[in-house]
Design an enzyme around this catalytic site. Sequence first.
Site, short mmCIF file in Angstrom:
data_model
loop_
_atom_site.label_atom_id
_atom_site.label_comp_id
_atom_site.label_asym_id
_atom_site.label_seq_id
_atom_site.Cartn_x
_atom_site.Cartn_y
_atom_site.Cartn_z
N ASP A 1 40.02 10.03 -37.64
CA ASP A 1 40.17 10.08 -36.18
C ASP A 1 40.31 11.50 -35.66
O ASP A 1 40.34 11.73 -34.46
CB ASP A 1 41.32 9.18 -35.69
CG ASP A 1 42.71 9.72 -35.98
OD1 ASP A 1 42.84 10.81 -36.59
OD2 ASP A 1 43.69 9.05 -35.61
N ASP A 2 40.42 12.48 -36.56
CA ASP A 2 40.63 13.87 -36.13
C ASP A 2 39.32 14.63 -35.92
O ASP A 2 39.36 15.84 -35.70
CB ASP A 2 41.50 14.61 -37.16
CG ASP A 2 42.90 14.02 -37.25
OD1 ASP A 2 43.52 13.81 -36.20
OD2 ASP A 2 43.35 13.74 -38.37
N SER B 1 42.79 10.90 -31.88
CA SER B 1 44.07 10.47 -32.44
C SER B 1 44.71 9.41 -31.55
O SER B 1 44.58 9.44 -30.34
CB SER B 1 44.98 11.70 -32.51
OG SER B 1 45.70 11.69 -33.69
N ASN C 1 44.39 11.64 -42.44
CA ASN C 1 44.84 11.98 -41.09
C ASN C 1 45.71 13.24 -41.12
O ASN C 1 46.38 13.52 -42.11
CB ASN C 1 45.65 10.81 -40.53
CG ASN C 1 45.98 11.01 -39.07
OD1 ASN C 1 45.09 11.12 -38.24
ND2 ASN C 1 47.26 11.10 -38.74
N SER D 1 46.82 9.15 -44.85
CA SER D 1 47.47 9.94 -43.80
C SER D 1 48.35 10.99 -44.47
O SER D 1 49.22 10.65 -45.27
CB SER D 1 48.32 9.02 -42.91
OG SER D 1 47.52 7.94 -42.43
#
Length: 322
Positions: free
Chosen positions: A25-26, A57, A132, A165
């Site tokens: 998501d970054d 994010s 993440n 993550s």
Amino acid sequence: MWKLSVPLLAFVSYVAGLNILLTNDDSWASANIRATYDALKADGHSVLLVAPAVQQSGKGGTFVLPTTNITEAGGEFGTIAAGAPYFGSDAQNGDLFYFNGTPAASVVFGIDVIAPKKFGSAPIDLVVSGPNEGQNNGPFVFTLSGTVGATYVSVERGIPAIAFSAGNNTHRSFTTNTGDASDPANLAAQVVKNLVASVAAGVNTTQERLLPLGVGLSVNIPTFGPESNCTAPPFVFTRLTGGALVAHISINSTTGFPVEDDIEATGINANINGVREDPGETPTSAGCLTAVSIFSVDYDAPERLALFIQHRLRAAVRGTLF
Ligand SMILES: *[C@@H]1O[C@H](CO)[C@@H](O)[C@H](O)[C@H]1NC(C)=O
Ligand SMILES: *[C@@H]1O[C@H](CO)[C@@H](O)[C@H](O)[C@H]1NC(C)=O
Ligand SMILES: *[C@@H]1O[C@H](CO)[C@@H](O)[C@H](O)[C@H]1NC(C)=O
Ligand SMILES: *[C@@H]1O[C@H](CO)[C@@H](O)[C@H](O)[C@H]1NC(C)=O
Ligand SMILES: *[C@@H]1O[C@H](CO)[C@@H](O)[C@H](O)[C@H]1NC(C)=O
């Protein structure tokens, strides 16, 4: 209780090359995802990267598709020209794609549109999301995280998937990677590579799935970097619950505005599913340990609890058993 760790990689003699769809998501240009792409490729996997054009994010499983080409000038870290198409690949490497949508939308675009071009009729063996920039501990953050959102959407589609993550939450471009093994992005990439190898060890993917249908992993890696001496955290089986935090609001007496201060509450920490003996991932990954939680996308309460409630409501609600 921490002796229940994932088998050490030193004992894995042969790992089959997997077809891996890598997302996050970054953004496609983050240091973590590019370091992980390199590490998985070097380990013999066939890797296709499809990830958001810009930082996404906190989007969870939100599904937003592009309706315009790239307008946000430059994409993340200036990697895409304004006016470029809504998806595209790196000029040097045709296996690195950006997509101008949310993480869940990006991974589904990868599954349905791009992967068939790379893998042909062969299935995607595994979706890897992350690592993440920051941990996603407990079911509350699990739901909010775009990294985990891309993972549970993939599991819903029937594809084995793992969210990673990492504790180091510095948002940084792949161009800032020092190239040194001690770079936090490279350390996290090694953790991903090692766990993927363990998941794949001994599995012939033409005969067997890497993870059961409807099940995925959420892995929380501790903090790497100058403020931590942790470089090779062992894997530990954990539950999403157990010391997990959930949102709580206080009013700031100076400003009068609400402030989120997360608390450890009873509901989120109820041990209904999962292995009772396993520690919670939140306290576990606060030390130099990598927390490996196993989740399912069956949100129903277990049958024994459901039947208890159905029995009580049997006069009012029609059901198969009453
Ligand atoms: C988006 O980009 C594609 C490829 O460059 C182009 O063919 C198309 O016309 C563009 N669409 C819009 C709405 O700008
Ligand atoms: C994996 O399974 C397929 C189908 O049964 C078989 O043809 C292949 O030889 C197996 N590969 C290995 C490495 O055992
Ligand atoms: C996270 O990584 C960045 C980049 O290497 C580094 O500057 C920062 O100090 C690290 N954070 C911690 C808490 O170690
Ligand atoms: C890391 O190790 C060094 C040398 O042993 C020590 O001085 C430092 O306090 C340690 N840092 C942390 C965060 O544990
Ligand atoms: C309340 O807000 C003020 C002003 O922004 C800030 O300085 C203070 O740290 C806040 N207090 C708490 C407990 O968050």
